[in-house]
Design a protein around this motif. Structure first.
Motif, PDB file in Angstrom:
ATOM      1  N   HIS A   1       0.833  -1.207   0.000  1.00 15.28           N
ATOM      2  CA  HIS A   1       0.000   0.000   0.000  1.00 15.28           C
ATOM      3  C   HIS A   1       0.865   1.253   0.000  1.00 15.28           C
ATOM      4  CE1 HIS A   1      -4.218  -1.323   0.382  1.00 15.28           C
ATOM      5  NE2 HIS A   1      -3.698  -2.413   0.926  1.00 15.28           N
ATOM      6  N   THR A   2       1.955   1.229   0.764  1.00 11.39           N
ATOM      7  CA  THR A   2       2.878   2.370   0.746  1.00 11.39           C
ATOM      8  C   THR A   2       3.427   2.588  -0.654  1.00 11.39           C
ATOM      9  OG1 THR A   2       3.533   2.009   3.051  1.00 11.39           O
ATOM     10  CG2 THR A   2       5.051   3.281   1.671  1.00 11.39           C
ATOM     11  N   HIS A   3       3.831   1.490  -1.290  1.00 16.63           N
ATOM     12  CA  HIS A   3       4.435   1.625  -2.613  1.00 16.63           C
ATOM     13  C   HIS A   3       3.425   2.068  -3.668  1.00 16.63           C
ATOM     14  CE1 HIS A   3       7.377   1.260  -5.672  1.00 16.63           C
ATOM     15  NE2 HIS A   3       6.564   0.512  -6.396  1.00 16.63           N
ATOM     16  N   TYR A   4       2.191   1.672  -3.530  1.00 19.17           N
ATOM     17  CA  TYR A   4       1.178   2.082  -4.511  1.00 19.17           C
ATOM     18  C   TYR A   4       1.144   3.609  -4.644  1.00 19.17           C
ATOM     19  CZ  TYR A   4      -3.361   2.918  -6.675  1.00 19.17           C
ATOM     20  OH  TYR A   4      -4.362   3.357  -7.507  1.00 19.17           O
ATOM     21  N   SER A   5       1.290   4.303  -3.520  1.00 18.16           N
ATOM     22  CA  SER A   5       1.232   5.773  -3.563  1.00 18.16           C
ATOM     23  C   SER A   5       2.376   6.363  -4.367  1.00 18.16           C
ATOM     24  CB  SER A   5       1.234   6.348  -2.141  1.00 18.16           C
ATOM     25  OG  SER A   5       2.451   6.055  -1.474  1.00 18.16           O
ATOM     26  N   TYR A   6       3.508   5.654  -4.442  1.00 22.28           N
ATOM     27  CA  TYR A   6       4.637   6.097  -5.271  1.00 22.28           C
ATOM     28  C   TYR A   6       4.396   5.751  -6.742  1.00 22.28           C
ATOM     29  CZ  TYR A   6       7.732   7.031  -1.264  1.00 22.28           C
ATOM     30  OH  TYR A   6       8.315   7.544  -0.130  1.00 22.28           O
ATOM     31  N   GLN A   7       4.023   4.511  -6.990  1.00 22.02           N
ATOM     32  CA  GLN A   7       3.938   4.037  -8.376  1.00 22.02           C
ATOM     33  C   GLN A   7       2.765   4.644  -9.126  1.00 22.02           C
ATOM     34  OE1 GLN A   7       4.910  -0.138  -8.688  1.00 22.02           O
ATOM     35  NE2 GLN A   7       3.904  -0.328 -10.684  1.00 22.02           N
ATOM     36  N   VAL A   8       1.708   5.051  -8.398  1.00 21.21           N
ATOM     37  CA  VAL A   8       0.585   5.684  -9.081  1.00 21.21           C
ATOM     38  C   VAL A   8       0.989   7.067  -9.594  1.00 21.21           C
ATOM     39  CG1 VAL A   8      -0.487   6.881  -7.106  1.00 21.21           C
ATOM     40  CG2 VAL A   8      -1.932   5.965  -8.946  1.00 21.21           C
ATOM     41  N   MET A   9       2.017   7.675  -8.971  1.00 19.91           N
ATOM     42  CA  MET A   9       2.518   8.981  -9.417  1.00 19.91           C
ATOM     43  C   MET A   9       3.586   8.830 -10.495  1.00 19.91           C
ATOM     44  SD  MET A   9       2.863  11.347  -6.008  1.00 19.91           S
ATOM     45  CE  MET A   9       4.106  10.284  -5.257  1.00 19.91           C
ATOM     46  N   VAL A  10       4.527   7.892 -10.268  1.00 19.77           N
ATOM     47  CA  VAL A  10       5.634   7.662 -11.200  1.00 19.77           C
ATOM     48  C   VAL A  10       5.657   6.172 -11.530  1.00 19.77           C
ATOM     49  CG1 VAL A  10       8.118   7.857 -11.580  1.00 19.77           C
ATOM     50  CG2 VAL A  10       6.945   9.543 -10.140  1.00 19.77           C
ATOM     51  N   PRO A  11       5.286   5.774 -12.742  1.00 15.21           N
ATOM     52  CA  PRO A  11       5.224   4.342 -13.086  1.00 15.21           C
ATOM     53  C   PRO A  11       6.531   3.592 -12.857  1.00 15.21           C
ATOM     54  CG  PRO A  11       4.125   5.650 -14.765  1.00 15.21           C
ATOM     55  CD  PRO A  11       4.813   6.628 -13.854  1.00 15.21           C
ATOM     56  N   GLU A  12       7.668   4.295 -12.923  1.00 17.03           N
ATOM     57  CA  GLU A  12       8.970   3.646 -12.730  1.00 17.03           C
ATOM     58  C   GLU A  12       9.340   3.481 -11.256  1.00 17.03           C
ATOM     59  OE1 GLU A  12       8.807   5.326 -16.774  1.00 17.03           O
ATOM     60  OE2 GLU A  12       8.370   6.150 -14.793  1.00 17.03           O
ATOM     61  N   ALA A  13       8.497   3.938 -10.354  1.00 14.37           N
ATOM     62  CA  ALA A  13       8.830   3.903  -8.925  1.00 14.37           C
ATOM     63  C   ALA A  13       9.109   2.477  -8.456  1.00 14.37           C
ATOM     64  CB  ALA A  13       7.696   4.516  -8.105  1.00 14.37           C
ATOM     65  N   PHE A  14      10.080   2.341  -7.563  1.00 16.69           N
ATOM     66  CA  PHE A  14      10.476   1.023  -7.067  1.00 16.69           C
ATOM     67  C   PHE A  14      10.681   1.076  -5.557  1.00 16.69           C
ATOM     68  CE2 PHE A  14      14.188   3.425  -8.260  1.00 16.69           C
ATOM     69  CZ  PHE A  14      15.099   3.211  -7.236  1.00 16.69           C
ATOM     70  N   ALA A  15      10.652  -0.092  -4.937  1.00 13.04           N
ATOM     71  CA  ALA A  15      10.853  -0.213  -3.494  1.00 13.04           C
ATOM     72  C   ALA A  15      12.048  -1.112  -3.236  1.00 13.04           C
ATOM     73  CB  ALA A  15       9.606  -0.803  -2.836  1.00 13.04           C
ATOM     74  N   ILE A  16      12.992  -0.635  -2.422  1.00 14.95           N
ATOM     75  CA  ILE A  16      14.129  -1.451  -2.016  1.00 14.95           C
ATOM     76  C   ILE A  16      13.883  -1.960  -0.602  1.00 14.95           C
ATOM     77  CG2 ILE A  16      16.611  -1.513  -1.570  1.00 14.95           C
ATOM     78  CD1 ILE A  16      16.973   0.745  -3.540  1.00 14.95           C
ATOM     79  N   VAL A  17      13.977  -3.257  -0.425  1.00 15.51           N
ATOM     80  CA  VAL A  17      13.868  -3.869   0.891  1.00 15.51           C
ATOM     81  C   VAL A  17      15.248  -4.375   1.292  1.00 15.51           C
ATOM     82  CG1 VAL A  17      12.801  -5.681   2.287  1.00 15.51           C
ATOM     83  CG2 VAL A  17      11.469  -4.551   0.483  1.00 15.51           C
TER      84      VAL A  17
END
Length: 225
Positions: free
Chosen positions: A144-160
């Motif tokens: 859910h946290t990442h959705y807020s990034y990717q909905v703005m920038v399609p290239e958004a990624f999450a590093i764990v």
């Protein structure tokens, strides 16, 4: 070279060389036991722009998070980039004030993060966070946290970053699109909960295939905690 400037809580790092264009660049590849579940999907995907990130930036974040990690507390930060000739270059890591537990991290005073991004005309292309005592995966809250990034920038990624995971200490993920983006868009639940599988057969999230390590990137770290 490492420089510290005051009163700004900023650390500046420069890897060998001075310009991105002459960098040694390699694709970021990850393997692990769950690749079949969270690998690249077989369905047609949108064409994404490439993203370059410094491996040293990830290492510096891990070191800055060490104190929390030893206390079994998560740490999170925002990754910001500039766009040049169709490529995103991650140049800024912002670690905001935050409240953490062993399995969650909530950013505070996010206006400070937005101010740094706006001053430098940067795009919020992703985020990085630790799993101090868990494996390398995306939890339902992470999705859910990442959705807020990717909905703005399609290239958004999450590093764990998962230092105790013996099979894979870190991973770079994104929501599948189509597939995971629709699942998260339609989900109104909060907290930790299961997500349904996308109707098109894709996994909810997958490893990124458009992120590259760039050995020649200049970057800044703002630790606002």
């Amino acid at each position: 070279m490492v420089t510290v400037s005051f009163p700004s809580a900023s650390l500046s790092f420069v890897e060998s060389g001075t310009t991105c264009k002459s960098a040694q660049v390699s694709r970021v590849l990850f393997s692990g036991p769950d690749d079949e579940l969270h690998g690249e999907s077989s369905q047609p995907k949108k064409i994404l722009r490439d993203v370059h990130i410094s491996e040293r930036l990830m290492e510096e974040f891990t070191e800055l998070a060490r104190e929390n990690t030893e206390k079994d507390l998560e740490t999170c930060g925002t990754l910001a980039a500039f766009l040049e000739r169709g490529v995103f270059y991650v140049t800024t890591l912002i670690i905001p004030k935050q409240e953490s537990t062993a399995n969650s991290c909530q950013a505070m005073n996010e206006v400070d993060v937005f101010s740094i991004q706006n001053e430098r005309e940067l795009y919020p292309v992703g985020w990085i966070h630790t799993h101090p005592s868990q494996g390398c995966f995306m939890s339902s809250v992470d999705l859910h946290t990442h959705y807020s990034y990717q909905v703005m920038v399609p290239e958004a990624f999450a590093i764990v970053v998962a230092p105790t995971d013996s099979s894979r200490s870190h991973g770079i993920f994104k929501l599948t699109d189509p597939g995971g983006m629709e699942v998260l868009r339609d989900c109104s639940e909060t907290g930790f909960h299961p997500h349904k599988e996308p109707e098109n057969g894709n996994p909810v999230y997958e490893h990124c295939s458009n992120v590259y390590k760039n050995s020649n990137l200049r970057f800044e770290i703002f630790d606002l905690r």
